[in-house]
Design a protein around this motif. Structure first.
Motif, mmCIF file in Angstrom:
data_model
loop_
_atom_site.group_PDB
_atom_site.id
_atom_site.type_symbol
_atom_site.label_atom_id
_atom_site.label_comp_id
_atom_site.label_asym_id
_atom_site.label_seq_id
_atom_site.Cartn_x
_atom_site.Cartn_y
_atom_site.Cartn_z
ATOM 1 N N VAL A 157 3.468 9.419 1.389
ATOM 2 C CA VAL A 157 2.528 8.681 0.546
ATOM 3 C C VAL A 157 2.565 8.998 -1.135
ATOM 4 O O VAL A 157 2.481 8.241 -1.717
ATOM 5 N N PHE A 158 2.493 10.469 -1.211
ATOM 6 C CA PHE A 158 2.411 10.814 -2.574
ATOM 7 C C PHE A 158 3.690 11.050 -3.180
ATOM 8 O O PHE A 158 3.937 11.158 -4.421
ATOM 9 N N ASN A 159 4.839 11.379 -2.472
ATOM 10 C CA ASN A 159 6.145 11.548 -2.953
ATOM 11 C C ASN A 159 6.073 12.923 -3.984
ATOM 12 O O ASN A 159 6.560 13.077 -5.049
ATOM 13 N N PHE A 163 -1.963 10.989 -11.116
ATOM 14 C CA PHE A 163 -2.248 9.622 -11.371
ATOM 15 C C PHE A 163 -1.038 8.562 -10.964
ATOM 16 O O PHE A 163 0.160 9.000 -11.181
ATOM 17 N N ILE A 164 -1.639 7.348 -10.541
ATOM 18 C CA ILE A 164 -0.374 6.518 -10.207
ATOM 19 C C ILE A 164 -0.612 5.105 -10.657
ATOM 20 O O ILE A 164 -1.777 4.418 -10.518
ATOM 21 N N SER A 165 0.387 4.569 -11.340
ATOM 22 C CA SER A 165 0.268 3.217 -12.140
ATOM 23 C C SER A 165 -0.926 2.912 -12.818
ATOM 24 O O SER A 165 -1.588 2.018 -12.547
ATOM 25 N N PRO A 184 0.754 -1.198 -0.051
ATOM 26 C CA PRO A 184 -0.085 -0.093 0.093
ATOM 27 C C PRO A 184 0.769 1.270 -0.117
ATOM 28 O O PRO A 184 2.121 1.350 0.471
ATOM 29 N N PRO A 185 0.357 2.287 -0.424
ATOM 30 C CA PRO A 185 1.147 3.587 -0.631
ATOM 31 C C PRO A 185 1.412 4.143 0.746
ATOM 32 O O PRO A 185 2.510 5.020 0.707
ATOM 33 N N TYR A 186 0.738 3.764 1.688
ATOM 34 C CA TYR A 186 1.027 4.439 3.108
ATOM 35 C C TYR A 186 1.906 3.632 3.863
ATOM 36 O O TYR A 186 2.126 3.881 5.177
ATOM 37 N N SER A 187 2.534 2.643 3.249
ATOM 38 C CA SER A 187 3.310 1.676 4.076
ATOM 39 C C SER A 187 4.317 2.359 4.961
ATOM 40 O O SER A 187 4.656 2.032 5.988
#
Length: 273
Positions: A248-250, A191-193, A30-33
């Motif tokens: 999370v978003f970088n 947008f991500i992936s 998950p992006p919040y890892s």
């Protein structure tokens, strides 16, 4: 990781942010890892599939709370359990749409059906207000968000999977979801992936599907509370969005954009930047 810890301490938030994950099937990281690994957030996650839920429980850490339940309007529905668990949905497979992609119809084949009664977010007494929502429920995303007006009242970030090519009957497409979220005061950040797939054709055996797949299917979109209206943010909302923007978003430019506002409000030290 050191920068994230520094930022968290510099922001001096009143509490750890709460992160809500609806559809937490651990197929991908998950992006919040990073926030969970650093023990810098409280995670509340929902997963109705038994096997996926047990996998989450086995790896559970102290700052994580899991619910073996589906979220949605509190009415009886049918959960269609697919061969590939990532396709499981309360929506029925649209075979006419799925068959244009090689292998999709097979992976989305329904192996079992379970009668469920999803619970509304606002009906869960032990669920505190959430600062970020990550949601992946194969077409039921809008339905879930509609049940959380209280739970999501202070939410500043949403990570949501949106569909560009229909796979299920009656699922809201990206345009409908985007319109709804904008009406709730959010804007697209990035947008991500985005995932594309090869289309079925008679020459397929001579092609490498992963290299020629051109049809956009779905992908995660990061939404944030509308930053053109920073005056509507509380100090804590600004702080949590700043933290999410990095961890999370970088999105480092967004981090500095928000830090500038926090400096103007004189709620962080001037040397943080």
């Amino acid at each position: 990781m050191e920068r994230i810890e520094f930022l968290f301490n510099a922001l001096n938030a009143t509490r750890h942010p709460n992160v809500l994950d609806v559809g937490a099937n651990p197929l991908d990281k998950p992006p919040y890892s990073d926030l969970v690994d650093l023990n810098l957030c409280n995670l509340f996650a929902f997963e109705p599939q038994e096997e996926a839920f047990h996998a989450l429980i086995e790896a559970k850490r102290p700052n994580e709370t899991y619910f073996n339940a589906a979220v949605g309007h509190g009415e009886a529905q049918t959960l269609h359990l697919c061969k590939h668990s990532g396709f499981t949905s309360v929506h029925r497979l649209d075979l006419e749409c799925a068959k244009i992609f090689p292998g999709f119809a097979s992976q989305m084949s329904v192996e079992n059906r379970v009668n469920i009664t999803p619970i509304e977010l606002d009906a869960i007494e032990d669920l505190p207000p959430q600062d970020m929502l990550k949601i992946d429920v194969q077409g039921a995303e809008k339905q879930v968000i509609q049940t959380g007006k209280r739970t999501l009242v202070d939410c500043v970030a949403i990570v949501i999977e949106c569909r560009f090519a229909r796979l299920y009957h009656a699922e809201p497409m990206v345009g409908e979801v985007d319109t709804y979220l904008r009406d709730q005061g959010f804007m697209i950040h990035k947008f991500i992936s985005p995932k594309s797939a090869c289309l079925n054709n008679s020459y397929l055996k001579n092609l490498r599907p992963r290299l020629v797949g051109s049809q956009l299917v779905d992908g995660d979109i990061f939404y944030i509370k509308d930053i053109t209206a920073l005056h509507t943010f509380s100090d804590d909302q600004l702080k949590y969005l700043t933290l999410f923007s990095d961890a999370v978003f970088n999105s480092i430019d967004l981090v500095f954009f928000l830090l500038d506002e926090l400096m103007k409000r004189e709620v962080i030290a001037k040397d943080v930047l």
